[in-house]
Write a protein that holds these residues in place. Structure first.
Motif, PDB file in Angstrom:
ATOM      1  N   UNK A  13      -1.574   6.963  -3.155  1.00  0.00           N
ATOM      2  CA  UNK A  13      -1.817   5.915  -4.161  1.00  0.00           C
ATOM      3  C   UNK A  13      -3.086   6.325  -4.899  1.00  0.00           C
ATOM      4  N   UNK A  14      -3.010   6.431  -6.216  1.00  0.00           N
ATOM      5  CA  UNK A  14      -4.178   6.912  -6.953  1.00  0.00           C
ATOM      6  C   UNK A  14      -4.642   8.227  -6.338  1.00  0.00           C
ATOM      7  N   UNK A 311       5.298  -0.322  -8.897  1.00  0.00           N
ATOM      8  CA  UNK A 311       4.943  -1.661  -8.435  1.00  0.00           C
ATOM      9  C   UNK A 311       5.815  -2.718  -9.122  1.00  0.00           C
ATOM     10  N   UNK A 312       5.428  -3.974  -8.987  1.00  0.00           N
ATOM     11  CA  UNK A 312       6.307  -5.065  -9.434  1.00  0.00           C
ATOM     12  C   UNK A 312       6.434  -5.173 -10.944  1.00  0.00           C
ATOM     13  N   UNK A 315       5.138  -0.062 -12.833  1.00  0.00           N
ATOM     14  CA  UNK A 315       4.091   0.924 -13.096  1.00  0.00           C
ATOM     15  C   UNK A 315       4.061   1.953 -11.964  1.00  0.00           C
ATOM     16  N   UNK A 316       3.913   3.227 -12.320  1.00  0.00           N
ATOM     17  CA  UNK A 316       3.783   4.320 -11.356  1.00  0.00           C
ATOM     18  C   UNK A 316       2.433   4.186 -10.644  1.00  0.00           C
ATOM     19  N   UNK A 317       2.469   3.898  -9.349  1.00  0.00           N
ATOM     20  CA  UNK A 317       1.219   3.690  -8.602  1.00  0.00           C
ATOM     21  C   UNK A 317       0.972   4.758  -7.540  1.00  0.00           C
TER      22      UNK A 317
END
Lengths: 327, 327
Positions: A13-14, A311-312, A315-317
């Motif tokens: 993530x990130x 995500x909801x 978005x690419x997380x």
């Protein structure tokens, strides 16, 4: 158990590694020898629903399947952990009725369907799910068919029932090991333990079985009906389709996965230590790519291997990535 | 990351250990020093929703909460990962309306409610879930309230928006560290990383804050309204009730958990490496029992710590047990 496991999947993530999944994986050849392994091949495991093909063998070897005129669709369902969609429940319902049996003869317990249209239809009708919705109802219809053929009693999930005795015998024959014991599965049937290598060996024996063997009939049924083995949106179905039916794969609870590769005469078994299904799906996809039977660029592959996490709001997380050890 | 982790929870089935969860856990005192630790206290982690109390601090320190006449119920919802039950959604809806805002001002995305009656009501009405059902909608209502107070723009989840700048400042102040970076959370807000010790230190600072401090107001609101912080059947709600409101606890995605112990002036933070929530719930219960604030024999405790696993027919098939290291 932890110390000998290998990292098999990573959740990013990130800029940071957020979570990590470790496990064991084994590839065996037709002789049952290890071709390649990660972690500890001798780890004692419950294969859970990954053993359904083995549990379905006595249905064929006993003659029960032919006596009941079972088709490839029945056999695919006997090996399935299905979504409880209409294509599954209608067929299991018909199977039971054709055998003069019904839902109340099952011993798997009720389960809310994973299939969203089926789930929503039940909710809108204010109906509870029944045992036919249980993801194991095809396996249990097979147990009932075998039990009837053997003239045995109704409690077919008891460990000393002739059906389960036949399953244990098939399991030990397939794995080439004496099972060290058993636990009770989510569907109330005994689930026999083996080494992870034992399960990979069993899958290799399926892969290398002669054209007319019961093992071949079962993996052919699975490969011909990937939609019956799991369902829409599921890894087993989507990855078998992506391999054009050349390979049979099957998940099990607590992050088990197996593969049967008939052309290569290889068997694969893997277990993620923590029971995380997302990691088992990622790892089996990586191993199938490594073995040259799954296209790394196929959209179905990209859903499980090096998949983008959204995500909801879409978005690419981050991503779920197979560990370097599997490349 | 794997090599320094400690086994924190075990899944047993029949005679064998079926799955294992490893992780890191830290207990800090009011000075931010480690009282006890398992695994690596310096592991870099995303606290995810366990940072909601810190993200709610600027709402209070800015004066925005008092200007909007927010009550303890609002503050509990700002710190919540709620089930999307009626008790949650009605209050968030009212909060937004009172501020002259609406659902479309949220940026958290829609989410199907975890609350079964709320989920089924939507399905029966053929309605889709909206952003108010998102488990983070209370946090986002807080972000919107702060943004309005600051006269800032509508894209309050942008990392350089004044709301998020205030959250980062509060996060670094609370953890006593410079955050090494951030990822995007499931609800689209930035989630700042820290060491695990940094999160335990932040929770200890909450625990030891003066009676009139914003930190105290937030954990008091959580302890007074455990039903708003999560919901029926959830670990946060059930374990806070079992501790008679003396301790505030909060889960985060990917198996994070924190606890604030005001009487002991202690803070706890833990992360299960593989993201398995069942293990985080088991481990936090074990640590709370170890610290003398949770009764090991309370029915709520027994649901998470050394819990019996039952299958689809209600048969006892195994257990989830805290590892010996946590006893």
């Amino acid at each position: 158990m932890m110390s000998t496991a290998t990292t098999l999947a990573e959740i990013w993530r990130g800029p940071f590694l957020e979570s990590v999944h470790a496990g064991h994986a084994v590839i065996c050849d037709a002789s049952g020898e290890i071709v390649e392994a990660w972690g500890d091949p001798q780890a004692v495991v419950y294969p859970r629903s990954s053993s359904k093909m083995i549990q379905a063998l006595p249905l064929l070897t006993s003659g029960a399947a032919d006596a009941a005129r079972l088709t490839d669709e029945h056999l695919a369902l006997a090996c399935a952990s299905h979504n409880g969609a209409e294509i599954h429940t209608q067929r299991v319902d018909r199977w039971l009725k054709d055998a003069g049996l019904g839902e109340s003869d099952l011993r798997c317990g009720p389960q809310e369907p994973a299939d969203i249209p089926a789930r929503d239809a039940l909710i809108r009708a204010h109906e509870s799910p029944c045992q036919i919705h249980n993801n194991c109802s095809g396996k249990h219809a097979g147990f009932l068919t075998l039990g009837k053929h053997l003239g045995a009693g109704p409690e077919y999930i008891d460990p000393d029932h002739p059906v389960q005795a036949a399953c244990l015998e098939a399991f030990e024959e397939a794995t080439g090991e004496t099972s060290p014991g058993w636990g009770i599965d989510g569907c109330s049937a005994p689930n026999y333990a083996s080494s992870l290598q034992g399960m990979a060996r069993a899958m290799a024996r399926f892969a290398a079985a002669p054209a007319d063997a019961p093992e071949t009939r079962l993996h052919e049924a699975m490969r011909a009906h990937p939609d019956l083995v799991a369902g829409e949106g599921r890894a087993c179905t989507e990855l078998m389709r992506a391999m054009d039916g050349k390979v049979a794969i099957k998940t099990g609870a607590e992050a088990f996965f197996v593969a049967i590769l008939p052309e290569q005469k290889l068997g694969v078994a893997l277990k993620i230590l923590d029971g995380g299904t997302r990691a088992a799906e990622c790892a089996i996809a990586a191993i199938l790519v490594r073995l040259g039977v799954l296209d790394a660029e196929h959209p179905a592959t990209r859903k499980y291997l090096d998949a983008t996490l959204r995500n909801r709001r879409g978005i690419d997380v981050g991503s779920i990535r197979a560990a370097d050890a599997l490349r």
